[in-house]
Design an enzyme around this catalytic site. Structure first.
Site, PDB file in Angstrom:
ATOM      1  N   GLU A 192       1.302   0.370  83.280  1.00  0.00           N
ATOM      2  CA  GLU A 192       0.419  -0.469  82.486  1.00  0.00           C
ATOM      3  C   GLU A 192       0.427  -1.910  82.976  1.00  0.00           C
ATOM      4  O   GLU A 192       1.459  -2.424  83.403  1.00  0.00           O
ATOM      5  CB  GLU A 192       0.859  -0.468  81.020  1.00  0.00           C
ATOM      6  CG  GLU A 192      -0.215  -0.051  80.046  1.00  0.00           C
ATOM      7  CD  GLU A 192      -0.279   1.453  79.911  1.00  0.00           C
ATOM      8  OE1 GLU A 192      -1.377   1.954  79.613  1.00  0.00           O
ATOM      9  OE2 GLU A 192       0.742   2.110  80.089  1.00  0.00           O
ATOM     10  N   THR A 193      -0.750  -2.522  82.892  1.00  0.00           N
ATOM     11  CA  THR A 193      -0.883  -3.970  83.025  1.00  0.00           C
ATOM     12  C   THR A 193      -1.491  -4.484  81.730  1.00  0.00           C
ATOM     13  O   THR A 193      -2.517  -3.969  81.272  1.00  0.00           O
ATOM     14  CB  THR A 193      -1.771  -4.352  84.212  1.00  0.00           C
ATOM     15  OG1 THR A 193      -1.163  -3.893  85.431  1.00  0.00           O
ATOM     16  CG2 THR A 193      -1.956  -5.859  84.296  1.00  0.00           C
TER      17      THR A 193
END
Length: 262
Positions: A46-47
């Protein structure tokens, strides 16, 4: 333009454990297509992207493939960045997600960060042949939540030994699949597979514990529980069931910070 970026390992007290997430605190929102490209370039589970507005941080999460409704470890990572690098005086950060509503993270004196997330609502279903085949191990119970399937097994060893077919898993009509059982040294253990989102096995999945917590609270007859996610990196959590909300606590460790060109 240049944008500051941080990489934080969440649900661990030491670097190289838990689940890594990239974090970008923005002055204003970027186009969704550009945020997706940044997430793809980072190639982490995830970002997270956050923008402060009226005292609340709006928050969005991207895997390398898609934007998702909810992400626990990247929310922990974002809170860690704001607490440590943006000199917040308060001990609680309010977030708002367009897809999941208001979320909070509270900082304790011992370094623990506690998520306050909405509880997932599970529906028991019959075992699905295509799901059992994809996982490669028949569960004793199967549930369907908002975005995931959850499969129940007898013990930790069964969960540890699962070797799923990621191609078959990616064909299922869900974000991912949680597998779980009672733990040997903690209340419950789990693993999480989401190849359809570009994540064959997620190291530690905070959002999955919105499903795990209410189930194990009922089974174990306790509201506060210890948990471990059994990926190679592993992660440690404390979960508390509060009815319509769950609290999910963990620590975080910084790995890098720098700038990206976009």
């Amino acid at each position: 333009m240049r944008q500051k970026i941080y990489q934080i390992d969440a649900f661990t007290s030491k670097t190289f454990g838990g689940n890594p997430a990239a974090v970008c605190i923005l002055e204003k929102w970027l186009e969704a297509e550009l945020m997706q490209k940044i997430a793809q370039e980072n190639n982490l589970a995830e970002t997270a992207f956050a923008v402060k507005k009226d005292g609340i941080y709006e928050l969005r999460w991207f895997t390398p493939e898609v934007e998702v409704d909810l992400c626990g470890h990247a929310t922990i990572a974002t809170a860690y960045v704001l607490f440590h690098y943006y000199e917040l005086k308060e001990n609680t950060i309010r977030f708002y997600s367009p897809r999941s509503g208001e979320l909070t993270v509270e900082k304790a004196a011992n370094g623990w960060l506690t998520l306050d997330f909405p509880t997932d609502h599970l529906v028991g279903i019959q075992n699905l042949q295509e799901l059992d085949e994809a996982i490669g191990a028949k569960p004793i119970k199967t549930f369907k939540g908002k975005t995931d399937y959850m499969l129940i097994y007898n013990n930790q060893q069964e969960v540890e030994s699962i070797q799923p077919n990621h191609h078959l898993l990616s064909q299922l009509d869900v974000r991912g699949v949680i597998v779980t059982a009672p733990g040997s040294e903690v209340d419950f253990v789990s693993r999480f597979f989401a190849p359809a989102c570009g994540i064959p096995e997620d190291p530690v999945t905070g959002s999955a514990h919105t499903s795990l917590t209410p189930y194990w609270s009922e089974v174990l007859q306790k509201t506060k529980m210890t948990a471990k996610q059994l990926s190679k990196r592993q992660g440690d959590l404390v979960c508390e069931y509060l009815g319509e909300r769950v609290k999910i606590s963990g620590k975080a460790a910084p790995y890098l910070f720098g700038e990206i060109e976009i």
